[in-house]
Design a protein around this motif. Structure first.
Motif, PDB file in Angstrom:
ATOM      1  N   SER A  11       7.623  17.430  -2.284  1.00  0.00           N
ATOM      2  CA  SER A  11       8.821  18.919  -3.366  1.00  0.00           C
ATOM      3  C   SER A  11       9.552  17.781  -3.841  1.00  0.00           C
ATOM      4  CB  SER A  11       9.893  18.339  -1.029  1.00  0.00           C
ATOM      5  OG  SER A  11      10.022  17.416  -0.465  1.00  0.00           O
ATOM      6  N   ASN A  12       9.266  16.720  -4.441  1.00  0.00           N
ATOM      7  CA  ASN A  12       9.927  15.614  -4.812  1.00  0.00           C
ATOM      8  C   ASN A  12       9.846  16.417  -6.728  1.00  0.00           C
ATOM      9  OD1 ASN A  12       7.498  12.570  -4.464  1.00  0.00           O
ATOM     10  ND2 ASN A  12       9.959  13.663  -3.131  1.00  0.00           N
ATOM     11  N   ALA A  13      11.244  16.178  -6.602  1.00  0.00           N
ATOM     12  CA  ALA A  13      11.342  17.138  -8.079  1.00  0.00           C
ATOM     13  C   ALA A  13      12.399  16.578  -8.946  1.00  0.00           C
ATOM     14  CB  ALA A  13      12.172  18.595  -8.142  1.00  0.00           C
ATOM     15  N   ILE A  14      13.198  15.447  -8.032  1.00  0.00           N
ATOM     16  CA  ILE A  14      14.024  14.374  -9.327  1.00  0.00           C
ATOM     17  C   ILE A  14      13.908  12.680  -9.514  1.00  0.00           C
ATOM     18  CG2 ILE A  14      16.215  13.780  -8.617  1.00  0.00           C
ATOM     19  CD1 ILE A  14      16.731  16.755  -7.075  1.00  0.00           C
ATOM     20  N   ASP A  15      13.504  12.402 -10.132  1.00  0.00           N
ATOM     21  CA  ASP A  15      12.890  10.912 -10.654  1.00  0.00           C
ATOM     22  C   ASP A  15      14.341   9.888 -10.421  1.00  0.00           C
ATOM     23  OD1 ASP A  15      11.286   9.441 -10.680  1.00  0.00           O
ATOM     24  OD2 ASP A  15      11.485   9.792 -13.119  1.00  0.00           O
ATOM     25  N   VAL A  16      14.247   9.101  -9.603  1.00  0.00           N
ATOM     26  CA  VAL A  16      15.214   8.011  -9.111  1.00  0.00           C
ATOM     27  C   VAL A  16      15.009   6.886 -10.012  1.00  0.00           C
ATOM     28  CG1 VAL A  16      16.492   8.925  -7.728  1.00  0.00           C
ATOM     29  CG2 VAL A  16      13.929   7.563  -7.004  1.00  0.00           C
ATOM     30  N   ALA A  41      18.947  -0.995 -11.932  1.00  0.00           N
ATOM     31  CA  ALA A  41      19.747  -2.112 -10.650  1.00  0.00           C
ATOM     32  C   ALA A  41      18.482  -3.551 -10.588  1.00  0.00           C
ATOM     33  CB  ALA A  41      19.531  -1.671  -9.612  1.00  0.00           C
ATOM     34  N   VAL A  42      17.325  -3.198 -11.146  1.00  0.00           N
ATOM     35  CA  VAL A  42      16.433  -4.426 -11.309  1.00  0.00           C
ATOM     36  C   VAL A  42      16.482  -5.540 -12.025  1.00  0.00           C
ATOM     37  CG1 VAL A  42      14.051  -4.778 -11.431  1.00  0.00           C
ATOM     38  CG2 VAL A  42      14.972  -2.950  -9.972  1.00  0.00           C
ATOM     39  N   LEU A  43      17.105  -5.002 -13.333  1.00  0.00           N
ATOM     40  CA  LEU A  43      17.503  -5.687 -14.835  1.00  0.00           C
ATOM     41  C   LEU A  43      18.429  -6.240 -14.373  1.00  0.00           C
ATOM     42  CD1 LEU A  43      16.176  -3.313 -17.192  1.00  0.00           C
ATOM     43  CD2 LEU A  43      15.339  -5.163 -16.668  1.00  0.00           C
ATOM     44  N   ASN A  44      19.416  -5.421 -13.917  1.00  0.00           N
ATOM     45  CA  ASN A  44      20.963  -6.421 -13.256  1.00  0.00           C
ATOM     46  C   ASN A  44      21.192  -7.307 -12.188  1.00  0.00           C
ATOM     47  OD1 ASN A  44      22.470  -4.499 -14.757  1.00  0.00           O
ATOM     48  ND2 ASN A  44      22.501  -3.116 -13.007  1.00  0.00           N
ATOM     49  N   LEU A  45      20.447  -6.977 -10.886  1.00  0.00           N
ATOM     50  CA  LEU A  45      19.621  -8.626  -9.910  1.00  0.00           C
ATOM     51  C   LEU A  45      19.041  -9.617 -11.028  1.00  0.00           C
ATOM     52  CD1 LEU A  45      19.633  -6.301  -6.901  1.00  0.00           C
ATOM     53  CD2 LEU A  45      20.829  -8.615  -7.441  1.00  0.00           C
ATOM     54  N   ALA A  94       7.416  -1.537 -13.647  1.00  0.00           N
ATOM     55  CA  ALA A  94       7.185  -2.047 -14.760  1.00  0.00           C
ATOM     56  C   ALA A  94       7.620  -1.993 -15.964  1.00  0.00           C
ATOM     57  CB  ALA A  94       5.750  -2.775 -14.409  1.00  0.00           C
ATOM     58  N   ALA A  95       6.482  -0.249 -16.092  1.00  0.00           N
ATOM     59  CA  ALA A  95       7.053   0.389 -17.370  1.00  0.00           C
ATOM     60  C   ALA A  95       8.449   0.182 -17.950  1.00  0.00           C
ATOM     61  CB  ALA A  95       6.754   1.891 -17.699  1.00  0.00           C
ATOM     62  N   LYS A  96       9.559   0.689 -16.863  1.00  0.00           N
ATOM     63  CA  LYS A  96      10.422   0.614 -17.281  1.00  0.00           C
ATOM     64  C   LYS A  96      11.298  -0.725 -17.741  1.00  0.00           C
ATOM     65  CE  LYS A  96      12.037   5.002 -15.879  1.00  0.00           C
ATOM     66  NZ  LYS A  96      10.869   5.524 -15.471  1.00  0.00           N
ATOM     67  N   VAL A  97      11.031  -1.868 -16.788  1.00  0.00           N
ATOM     68  CA  VAL A  97      11.684  -3.453 -16.711  1.00  0.00           C
ATOM     69  C   VAL A  97      10.835  -4.009 -17.595  1.00  0.00           C
ATOM     70  CG1 VAL A  97      12.993  -2.751 -14.650  1.00  0.00           C
ATOM     71  CG2 VAL A  97      10.439  -4.279 -14.702  1.00  0.00           C
ATOM     72  N   PRO A 100       0.887  -1.088  -0.227  1.00  0.00           N
ATOM     73  CA  PRO A 100       0.093  -0.421  -0.250  1.00  0.00           C
ATOM     74  C   PRO A 100       1.370   1.201   0.001  1.00  0.00           C
ATOM     75  CG  PRO A 100      -0.844  -1.370   1.688  1.00  0.00           C
ATOM     76  CD  PRO A 100       0.065  -2.218   1.200  1.00  0.00           C
ATOM     77  N   GLY A 101       0.559   2.555  -0.920  1.00  0.00           N
ATOM     78  CA  GLY A 101       1.372   3.642  -0.843  1.00  0.00           C
ATOM     79  C   GLY A 101       2.829   3.434  -2.110  1.00  0.00           C
ATOM     80  N   ASN A 102       1.983   2.919  -2.530  1.00  0.00           N
ATOM     81  CA  ASN A 102       3.678   2.406  -3.391  1.00  0.00           C
ATOM     82  C   ASN A 102       2.989   1.903  -4.801  1.00  0.00           C
ATOM     83  OD1 ASN A 102       6.363   1.501  -1.405  1.00  0.00           O
ATOM     84  ND2 ASN A 102       4.649   0.914  -1.162  1.00  0.00           N
ATOM     85  N   GLU A 103       2.035   2.213  -4.595  1.00  0.00           N
ATOM     86  CA  GLU A 103       1.634   1.957  -6.312  1.00  0.00           C
ATOM     87  C   GLU A 103       1.903   2.791  -7.646  1.00  0.00           C
ATOM     88  OE1 GLU A 103      -1.256   1.000  -3.112  1.00  0.00           O
ATOM     89  OE2 GLU A 103      -0.587   2.666  -4.274  1.00  0.00           O
ATOM     90  N   GLN A 104       2.267   3.880  -7.617  1.00  0.00           N
ATOM     91  CA  GLN A 104       2.845   4.323  -8.338  1.00  0.00           C
ATOM     92  C   GLN A 104       4.414   3.997  -8.801  1.00  0.00           C
ATOM     93  OE1 GLN A 104       2.906   8.849  -7.386  1.00  0.00           O
ATOM     94  NE2 GLN A 104       4.419   9.496  -9.350  1.00  0.00           N
ATOM     95  N   LEU A 105       5.413   3.823  -7.914  1.00  0.00           N
ATOM     96  CA  LEU A 105       6.687   3.195  -8.075  1.00  0.00           C
ATOM     97  C   LEU A 105       6.696   1.963  -8.194  1.00  0.00           C
ATOM     98  CD1 LEU A 105       8.987   2.580  -6.933  1.00  0.00           C
ATOM     99  CD2 LEU A 105       8.235   2.098  -4.426  1.00  0.00           C
ATOM    100  N   ALA A 106       5.503   0.493  -8.111  1.00  0.00           N
ATOM    101  CA  ALA A 106       5.239   0.036  -9.073  1.00  0.00           C
ATOM    102  C   ALA A 106       5.155   0.324 -10.591  1.00  0.00           C
ATOM    103  CB  ALA A 106       4.037  -1.189  -8.097  1.00  0.00           C
ATOM    104  N   ALA A 107       4.263   0.715 -10.548  1.00  0.00           N
ATOM    105  CA  ALA A 107       3.286   1.007 -12.071  1.00  0.00           C
ATOM    106  C   ALA A 107       5.204   1.925 -12.752  1.00  0.00           C
ATOM    107  CB  ALA A 107       2.753   1.867 -12.608  1.00  0.00           C
TER     108      ALA A 107
END
Length: 307
Positions: free
Chosen positions: A277-282, A289-293, A19-22, A9-16
């Motif tokens: 305050s978020n302005a830098i996307d990691v 890193a996920v793809l490497n691992l 998923a799009a990138k990997v 919960p609360g990590n839906e944007q992170l997961a999406a």
């Protein structure tokens, strides 16, 4: 078969975003509380034979850890080939020594716990001031990606004539790396901390700030006491309002409002913790890193089952 990324919960944007990138599937999982406060976890997407990635930022960790561990254990029980954790902010890294007799070194104990339940870990700039790497305390493969190049790029693009200021001597190596990327001079504060919210600072060479925009840089902005003390010190010297740049927007209690009220030009953080305050996307760093691992682990059997 595609990997499946499941959001706590609360990590839906992170997961999406991951998923799009990997090129993974975003799975469905229900996590809720029973009336008595206990956690309920149910996988709605099949995970048998699949690589499972759990997306779970670990700020305010004590309310999240049971469901995370239940999810990791259940994924294995349901036949997942391996289970990884993407935690942009990794909790329990700051208590890295026994400062007072009888204290628990929670960074070690938490690392042991997580290492029993997942097969690999990805995070962003964990608090490693007294550690050389995650491998010092985690027994699973882990990648700690570094946001310094992204901070440097943002400073280059948005701040005129910056001078970077680190919070203390422990930050010197990190701040100097950001400064090199931003082609900027830098210095570190002389700090005395008397408690979590009682901090005083001094600037070793105030003359180095004349005609420049001070940029206060830190990995974790928690109580913001050091930044607030620095802002007041800068104001007393008649210097420009600073820009505050951090990786992790913890902002405990009223810290963000207090920092704004202290008088800043701008506050900027990475999106490791969702905040205004978020302005830098990691997300690109995390995806790489996920793809490497997952590529490395594809040929290696998963570790033993959790107890």
């Amino acid at each position: 078969m595609k990997s499946v990324i499941l959001a706590l919960p609360g990590n839906e944007q992170l997961a999406a975003g991951l998923a799009a990138k990997v090129q993974a599937e975003v799975g469905r999982m229900t996590v809720r509380r029973f009336p008595d406060g206990e956690s309920y976890v149910r996988f709605e997407t099949p995970v048998d034979g699949r690589n499972v990635v759990l997306a779970c930022g670990l700020h305010n960790p004590d309310s999240k850890i049971p469901a995370l561990l239940f999810a990791a254990s259940t994924a294995r029980e349901l036949g997942a080939a391996r289970v990884g954790l993407v935690a942009p902010y990794l909790a329990y890294m700051r208590q890295d020594k026994r400062f007072n007799e009888g204290e628990s070194i929670t960074s070690v104990h938490f690392a042991e716990l997580v290492s029993r339940y997942v097969d690999w870990l990805v995070t962003v700039d964990p608090h490693l001031h007294r550690r050389s790497s995650l491998d010092d305390i985690y027994s699973i493969p882990g990648i700690a990606v570094h946001a310094a190049p992204l901070l440097a790029q943002w400073i280059l693009a948005h701040v005129d004539s910056p001078v970077l200021i680190g919070p203390d001597s422990e930050s010197e190596q990190w701040v100097s790396e950001v400064a090199r990327g931003a082609d900027s001079p830098w210095l570190v504060l002389e700090k005395i901390r008397r408690g979590d919210r009682d901090v005083s600072v001094s600037i070793p060479d105030p003359g180095a700030l004349r005609g420049r925009t001070p940029v206060l840089v830190d990995d974790i902005i928690s109580t913001a006491r050091t930044m607030i003390a620095t802002i007041r010190h800068l104001a007393g010297l008649g210097l420009a309002k600073p820009v505050c740049v951090g990786v992790h927007a913890v902002f405990a209690g009223t810290a963000y409002a207090d920092l704004v009220a202290a008088g800043v030009a701008r506050i900027v953080t990475c999106n490791t913790i969702a905040h205004e305050s978020n302005a830098i996307d990691v997300s690109g760093l995390l995806a790489e890193a996920v793809l490497n691992l997952t590529a490395i682990r594809a040929a290696v059997p998963a570790s033993g089952s959790a107890p």
